[in-house]
Scaffold this active site. Structure first.
Site, PDB file in Angstrom:
ATOM      1  N   GLY A  43      -1.106 -33.280 -30.541  1.00  0.00           N
ATOM      2  CA  GLY A  43       0.111 -32.529 -30.222  1.00  0.00           C
ATOM      3  C   GLY A  43       0.104 -31.045 -30.505  1.00  0.00           C
ATOM      4  CD  GLU A  98       2.099 -32.696 -37.012  1.00  0.00           C
ATOM      5  OE1 GLU A  98       1.378 -32.405 -36.047  1.00  0.00           O
ATOM      6  OE2 GLU A  98       2.181 -33.839 -37.497  1.00  0.00           O
ATOM      7  CG  ASP A  99       3.107 -32.409 -32.724  1.00  0.00           C
ATOM      8  OD1 ASP A  99       3.195 -32.766 -33.920  1.00  0.00           O
ATOM      9  OD2 ASP A  99       2.863 -33.211 -31.796  1.00  0.00           O
ATOM     10  CG  ASP A 102      10.799 -38.231 -36.754  1.00  0.00           C
ATOM     11  OD1 ASP A 102      11.938 -37.978 -37.170  1.00  0.00           O
ATOM     12  OD2 ASP A 102      10.547 -39.227 -36.053  1.00  0.00           O
ATOM     13  N   GLY A 104       8.306 -37.184 -41.918  1.00  0.00           N
ATOM     14  CA  GLY A 104       7.512 -36.457 -42.915  1.00  0.00           C
ATOM     15  C   GLY A 104       6.354 -37.281 -43.449  1.00  0.00           C
ATOM     16  CB  THR A 106       2.253 -37.874 -40.180  1.00  0.00           C
ATOM     17  OG1 THR A 106       2.856 -38.939 -39.451  1.00  0.00           O
ATOM     18  CG2 THR A 106       0.848 -37.635 -39.673  1.00  0.00           C
ATOM     19  CE  LYS A 130      12.232 -36.343 -34.050  1.00  0.00           C
ATOM     20  NZ  LYS A 130      11.835 -37.072 -32.819  1.00  0.00           N
ATOM     21  CG  ASP A 158       2.337 -37.842 -26.575  1.00  0.00           C
ATOM     22  OD1 ASP A 158       2.582 -37.411 -27.727  1.00  0.00           O
ATOM     23  OD2 ASP A 158       2.004 -39.012 -26.344  1.00  0.00           O
ATOM     24  NE  ARG A 164      -0.996 -35.469 -25.440  1.00  0.00           N
ATOM     25  CZ  ARG A 164      -0.630 -35.858 -26.662  1.00  0.00           C
ATOM     26  NH1 ARG A 164       0.028 -35.030 -27.441  1.00  0.00           N
ATOM     27  NH2 ARG A 164      -0.896 -37.064 -27.100  1.00  0.00           N
TER      28      ARG A 164
HETATM   29  P1  IMP Z   1       6.440 -38.387 -38.945  1.00  0.00           P
HETATM   30  O1  IMP Z   1       5.303 -38.962 -39.749  1.00  0.00           O
HETATM   31  O2  IMP Z   1       7.602 -39.359 -38.835  1.00  0.00           O
HETATM   32  O3  IMP Z   1       6.895 -37.044 -39.453  1.00  0.00           O
HETATM   33  O4  IMP Z   1       5.931 -38.279 -37.472  1.00  0.00           O
HETATM   34  C1  IMP Z   1       5.367 -37.158 -36.964  1.00  0.00           C
HETATM   35  C2  IMP Z   1       4.569 -37.456 -35.712  1.00  0.00           C
HETATM   36  O5  IMP Z   1       5.274 -38.319 -34.799  1.00  0.00           O
HETATM   37  C3  IMP Z   1       4.361 -36.174 -34.961  1.00  0.00           C
HETATM   38  O6  IMP Z   1       3.165 -35.548 -35.372  1.00  0.00           O
HETATM   39  C4  IMP Z   1       4.327 -36.623 -33.528  1.00  0.00           C
HETATM   40  O7  IMP Z   1       3.010 -37.011 -33.189  1.00  0.00           O
HETATM   41  C5  IMP Z   1       5.222 -37.828 -33.486  1.00  0.00           C
HETATM   42  N1  IMP Z   1       6.587 -37.466 -33.041  1.00  0.00           N
HETATM   43  C6  IMP Z   1       7.737 -37.527 -33.759  1.00  0.00           C
HETATM   44  N2  IMP Z   1       8.797 -37.128 -33.043  1.00  0.00           N
HETATM   45  C7  IMP Z   1       8.318 -36.791 -31.830  1.00  0.00           C
HETATM   46  C8  IMP Z   1       8.952 -36.271 -30.634  1.00  0.00           C
HETATM   47  O8  IMP Z   1      10.168 -36.037 -30.544  1.00  0.00           O
HETATM   48  N3  IMP Z   1       8.112 -36.042 -29.579  1.00  0.00           N
HETATM   49  C9  IMP Z   1       6.768 -36.263 -29.619  1.00  0.00           C
HETATM   50  N4  IMP Z   1       6.153 -36.741 -30.718  1.00  0.00           N
HETATM   51  C10 IMP Z   1       6.912 -37.006 -31.809  1.00  0.00           C
HETATM   52 MG    MG Z   2       1.529 -35.125 -34.318  1.00  0.00          MG
END
Ligand code: IMP
Ligand code: MG
Length: 176
Positions: A43, A98-99, A102, A104, A106, A130, A158, A164
């Site tokens: 991403g 990082e893109d 969400d 957190g 990851t 987000k 994506d 993308r």
């Molecule tokens: P986290 O571990 O919940 O913070 O997830 C983060 C990862 O989920 C990001 O690096 C994205 O790959 C994916 N992701 C979360 N929200 C979105 C979105 O709205 N669009 C695309 N990818 C997302």
């Molecule tokens: Mg990602």
């Protein structure tokens, strides 16, 4: 197949303005340092490519690919590195690119992994914060855009590997 529409959220020109502001801060904060940018695949590659061309400090780049197992729209706690960085980051100043952040989960997991390589510092630069579903606190040092919720695509992001290539950011609206 699920039906959905794309609603424009952030036009490409606005993204460039946000990037310039962030790049100025990074140029200032790392003025006398050598920086290693680590992009999280897939991403972040569009964001990283645009951001690095606005940086005037010496930079090296590398990429990591993380796989997380969970449902399509939510990350589970189980994460794995499927392509690791190749540069040595010991004693280096690292900026993770990082893109979107969400929950957190990851980034928190990956930051902990990176710490074991003993870098001089680690900071995070995210295109989108987000925040509504954040369940693990991660220090987001540089953020371009904050949104509460929603699923967004474009500019590298994506939905099932699609969209993308869109130059701006769009929100997905699912049609029931
Ligand atoms: P986290 O571990 O919940 O913070 O997830 C983060 C990862 O989920 C990001 O690096 C994205 O790959 C994916 N992701 C979360 N929200 C979105 C979105 O709205 N669009 C695309 N990818 C997302
Ligand atoms: Mg990602």
């Amino acid at each position: 197949m699920e039906d959905y529409q794309l609603t424009p959220l952030i036009p490409a020109q606005d993204l460039q303005k946000h990037l310039s502001a962030i790049a100025e801060r990074i140029n200032h904060d790392y003025a006398d340092k050598n920086l290693v940018l680590i992009g999280i695949l897939k991403g972040s590659f569009v964001f990283l490519a645009d951001l690095m061309r606005l940086l005037r400090v010496p930079v090296e780049i590398d990429f990591v690919r993380l796989a997380s197992y969970g449902t399509r729209s939510e990350t589970s706690g189980q994460i794995e590195i499927t392509k690791d960085i190749e540069l040595s980051i010991e004693g280096r100043h690292v900026l993770i690119v990082e893109d979107i952040v969400d929950t957190g989960t990851t980034l928190a997991w990956y930051m902990e992994r990176l710490q074991t390589h003993q870098p001089a510092s680690i900071r995070i630069c995210a295109l989108i914060d987000k925040y509504e579903r954040r369940s693990v606190e991660v220090p987001l040092d540089y953020v371009c855009i904050r949104i509460e919720k929603g699923f967004v695509v474009g500019y590298g992001l994506d939905f099932s590997e699609k969209h993308r290539n869109l130059p701006g950011i769009y929100e997905i609206q699912f049609i029931k």
